[in-house]
Design a protein around this motif. Structure first.
Motif, PDB file in Angstrom:
ATOM      1  N   GLY A   1       0.804  -1.208   0.000  1.00  0.00           N
ATOM      2  CA  GLY A   1       0.000   0.000   0.000  1.00  0.00           C
ATOM      3  C   GLY A   1       0.838   1.258   0.000  1.00  0.00           C
ATOM      4  N   THR A   2       0.149   2.403  -0.151  1.00  0.00           N
ATOM      5  CA  THR A   2       0.845   3.676  -0.300  1.00  0.00           C
ATOM      6  C   THR A   2       1.560   4.116   0.983  1.00  0.00           C
ATOM      7  N   ALA A   3       0.992   3.814   2.149  1.00  0.00           N
ATOM      8  CA  ALA A   3       1.671   4.163   3.398  1.00  0.00           C
ATOM      9  C   ALA A   3       2.959   3.364   3.556  1.00  0.00           C
TER      10      ALA A   3
ATOM     11  N   ALA B   1      10.774   5.867   2.686  1.00  0.00           N
ATOM     12  CA  ALA B   1      11.520   7.102   2.424  1.00  0.00           C
ATOM     13  C   ALA B   1      11.923   7.833   3.694  1.00  0.00           C
ATOM     14  N   GLU B   2      11.370   7.462   4.839  1.00  0.00           N
ATOM     15  CA  GLU B   2      11.583   8.239   6.067  1.00  0.00           C
ATOM     16  C   GLU B   2      13.053   8.491   6.386  1.00  0.00           C
ATOM     17  N   PRO B   3      13.957   7.500   6.274  1.00  0.00           N
ATOM     18  CA  PRO B   3      15.355   7.780   6.644  1.00  0.00           C
ATOM     19  C   PRO B   3      16.030   8.854   5.803  1.00  0.00           C
ATOM     20  N   TYR B   4      15.428   9.204   4.664  1.00  0.00           N
ATOM     21  CA  TYR B   4      16.079  10.116   3.730  1.00  0.00           C
ATOM     22  C   TYR B   4      15.422  11.497   3.672  1.00  0.00           C
ATOM     23  N   VAL B   5      14.291  11.656   4.338  1.00  0.00           N
ATOM     24  CA  VAL B   5      13.564  12.921   4.297  1.00  0.00           C
ATOM     25  C   VAL B   5      14.053  13.822   5.421  1.00  0.00           C
ATOM     26  N   THR B   6      14.410  15.051   5.053  1.00  0.00           N
ATOM     27  CA  THR B   6      14.992  15.977   6.026  1.00  0.00           C
ATOM     28  C   THR B   6      14.159  17.230   6.242  1.00  0.00           C
ATOM     29  N   GLY B   7      13.069  17.383   5.493  1.00  0.00           N
ATOM     30  CA  GLY B   7      12.257  18.586   5.633  1.00  0.00           C
ATOM     31  C   GLY B   7      10.959  18.445   4.876  1.00  0.00           C
ATOM     32  N   PRO B   8      10.282  19.567   4.598  1.00  0.00           N
ATOM     33  CA  PRO B   8       9.039  19.509   3.824  1.00  0.00           C
ATOM     34  C   PRO B   8       9.260  18.756   2.519  1.00  0.00           C
TER      35      PRO B   8
ATOM     36  N   LEU C   1      -1.200  13.704  -5.309  1.00  0.00           N
ATOM     37  CA  LEU C   1      -0.195  14.763  -5.313  1.00  0.00           C
ATOM     38  C   LEU C   1      -0.307  15.521  -3.998  1.00  0.00           C
ATOM     39  N   TYR C   2       0.789  15.560  -3.247  1.00  0.00           N
ATOM     40  CA  TYR C   2       0.755  16.134  -1.897  1.00  0.00           C
ATOM     41  C   TYR C   2       2.020  16.947  -1.631  1.00  0.00           C
ATOM     42  N   TYR C   3       1.864  17.940  -0.761  1.00  0.00           N
ATOM     43  CA  TYR C   3       3.014  18.640  -0.181  1.00  0.00           C
ATOM     44  C   TYR C   3       2.828  18.606   1.323  1.00  0.00           C
ATOM     45  N   VAL C   4       3.825  18.117   2.035  1.00  0.00           N
ATOM     46  CA  VAL C   4       3.707  17.954   3.484  1.00  0.00           C
ATOM     47  C   VAL C   4       4.807  18.767   4.170  1.00  0.00           C
ATOM     48  N   ARG C   5       4.409  19.794   4.904  1.00  0.00           N
ATOM     49  CA  ARG C   5       5.377  20.565   5.691  1.00  0.00           C
ATOM     50  C   ARG C   5       5.759  19.815   6.964  1.00  0.00           C
ATOM     51  N   ASP C   6       4.750  19.323   7.669  1.00  0.00           N
ATOM     52  CA  ASP C   6       5.003  18.638   8.937  1.00  0.00           C
ATOM     53  C   ASP C   6       5.312  17.167   8.650  1.00  0.00           C
ATOM     54  N   HIS C   7       6.486  16.934   8.082  1.00  0.00           N
ATOM     55  CA  HIS C   7       6.842  15.576   7.682  1.00  0.00           C
ATOM     56  C   HIS C   7       7.017  14.651   8.871  1.00  0.00           C
ATOM     57  N   GLU C   8       7.417  15.200  10.009  1.00  0.00           N
ATOM     58  CA  GLU C   8       7.606  14.354  11.190  1.00  0.00           C
ATOM     59  C   GLU C   8       6.274  13.780  11.664  1.00  0.00           C
ATOM     60  N   LEU C   9       5.228  14.608  11.688  1.00  0.00           N
ATOM     61  CA  LEU C   9       3.912  14.109  12.088  1.00  0.00           C
ATOM     62  C   LEU C   9       3.377  13.132  11.041  1.00  0.00           C
ATOM     63  N   MET C  10       3.665  13.387   9.758  1.00  0.00           N
ATOM     64  CA  MET C  10       3.208  12.449   8.727  1.00  0.00           C
ATOM     65  C   MET C  10       3.824  11.069   8.945  1.00  0.00           C
ATOM     66  N   PHE C  11       5.124  11.012   9.184  1.00  0.00           N
ATOM     67  CA  PHE C  11       5.761   9.704   9.367  1.00  0.00           C
ATOM     68  C   PHE C  11       5.316   9.044  10.674  1.00  0.00           C
ATOM     69  N   GLU C  12       4.998   9.850  11.675  1.00  0.00           N
ATOM     70  CA  GLU C  12       4.393   9.287  12.889  1.00  0.00           C
ATOM     71  C   GLU C  12       3.059   8.629  12.532  1.00  0.00           C
ATOM     72  N   GLY C  13       2.277   9.309  11.686  1.00  0.00           N
ATOM     73  CA  GLY C  13       1.017   8.744  11.237  1.00  0.00           C
ATOM     74  C   GLY C  13       1.205   7.493  10.391  1.00  0.00           C
TER      75      GLY C  13
ATOM     76  N   PHE D   1      -2.720  10.755   6.834  1.00  0.00           N
ATOM     77  CA  PHE D   1      -3.179  12.146   6.827  1.00  0.00           C
ATOM     78  C   PHE D   1      -4.322  12.346   7.826  1.00  0.00           C
ATOM     79  N   GLN D   2      -5.210  11.351   7.920  1.00  0.00           N
ATOM     80  CA  GLN D   2      -6.285  11.441   8.898  1.00  0.00           C
ATOM     81  C   GLN D   2      -5.726  11.485  10.315  1.00  0.00           C
ATOM     82  N   TYR D   3      -4.698  10.704  10.555  1.00  0.00           N
ATOM     83  CA  TYR D   3      -4.005  10.721  11.858  1.00  0.00           C
ATOM     84  C   TYR D   3      -3.488  12.132  12.141  1.00  0.00           C
TER      85      TYR D   3
END
Length: 329
Positions: free
Chosen positions: A83-85, A91-98, A166-178, A198-200
């Motif tokens: 699935g998409t999640a 990708a989480e280990p490589y994401v450093t910002g929005p 198609l998404y842009y996520v500023r709060d990437h830390e909360l997204m990966f928590e979700g 995203f619902q989380y």
């Protein structure tokens, strides 16, 4: 700005072409779908890419090396597609910002200036109103346009605003928590959806603004691939060299400079890729791959792969690479 592009899917709805070619490398107006997406994202400031690969991953890497040398890309393999999640989690280990997240089943006309107009939002979700809402995740928004809920493939018309991937996520830390939260639950309809992450986020106070795209062009099925080919041709994508007098053209077409066309009628909405030869044929609404030979054919609504030989074929065809077909149809 970083961009995550999931590319691991097998593209089962576009077989037989995806037996030998990753779905993002299918062509419209003689260019792979992925090339349009990368160029658009680079123009919007993306300069660091994370590709989630799987099916035919070496083909993706080889193509990127040839077409976009020097572009920073990290490749991460999704071994099992859950699935998409699950894809985004890799990708989480490589994401450093929005981060931008783009699923390349579609091409889109998106106004990225909304990132600056909605600078206080935790993220942006682009959407498009559709009639066949049962096929998609649909978005429910509040009066200000912020997402309240996404419902996957609803039976009732609670919304026709489809999530386009198609998404842009500023709060990437909360997204990966979700995302981690979603992966720790039972699957939703048999898979793990990024939209549940995203619902989380929303349930914990995040504000995700919903922006409508001006155009959304599906590349995930034969019929929609042909429709997107038409759109790209009508927008002027693709070359059309000078052709002999024995060739008639109707409407928008794209013909590679080294393709050969003789004694034929083309169009509307025909693309012919590099090295192919068309002789004594009528083609309408057709995508012809590289190095193929089309002789004495009358084709409509057709997808033809690379290195295909068709002689005396009539009607619709959907033929993968390296096929040979002779005779009436």
């Amino acid at each position: 700005m970083q961009a995550i592009i999931p590319l691991a899917g097998k593209g089962t709805r576009v077989r037989p072409h995806t037996h030998s070619r990753p779905k993002p490398l299918l062509r419209v107006a003689n260019r792979p779908v992925l090339s349009y997406v990368i160029e658009q994202l680079c123009a919007e400031g993306a300069d660091d890419f994370i590709f989630i690969t799987g099916h035919l991953a070496p083909r993706i890497q080889a193509w990127m090396t040839e077409e976009f040398p020097g572009l920073p890309v990290t490749y991460v393999e999704q071994v099992a597609q859950r699935g998409t999640a699950d894809a985004i989690a890799l990708a989480e280990p490589y994401v450093t910002g929005p981060v931008l997240i783009v699923f390349v089943d579609t091409l889109f006309d998106a106004d990225f200036s909304v990132l600056h107009r909605q600078a206080d939002a935790s993220g942006i979700i682009w959407a498009r109103e559709v009639e066949d809402y049962q096929r998609y995740g649909v978005i429910l928004t509040d009066e200000a346009g912020y997402m309240k809920q996404i419902i996957e493939k609803p039976e009732e018309p609670v919304s026709k605003l489809a999530n386009i991937g198609l998404y842009y996520v500023r709060d990437h830390e909360l997204m990966f928590e979700g995302v981690r939260h979603v992966l720790n639950q039972d699957p939703n309809l048999g898979e793990y959806f990024l939209t549940d992450a995203f619902q989380y986020m929303i349930d914990r106070g995040a504000r995700l603004y919903t922006a409508e795209v001006g155009g959304w062009f599906d590349c995930g099925k034969p019929e929609t691939l042909l429709e997107t080919n038409r759109v790209m041709l009508e927008r002027g994508h693709g070359d059309r060299p000078e052709l002999p007098d024995s060739v008639s053209i109707e409407g928008a077409t794209a013909i590679a400079p080294d393709a050969t066309v003789e004694a034929s009628s083309l169009g509307p909405n025909v693309s012919i890729a590099a090295g192919s030869r068309v002789r004594g044929s009528r083609l309408r609404d057709a995508i012809i791959g590289e190095g193929s030979v089309i002789e004495d054919c009358d084709l409509r609504d057709s997808l033809v792969g690379d290195r295909v030989v068709l002689r005396g074929v009539r009607g619709r065809v959907n033929v993968g690479d390296d096929a040979v077909i002779e005779g009436g149809r």
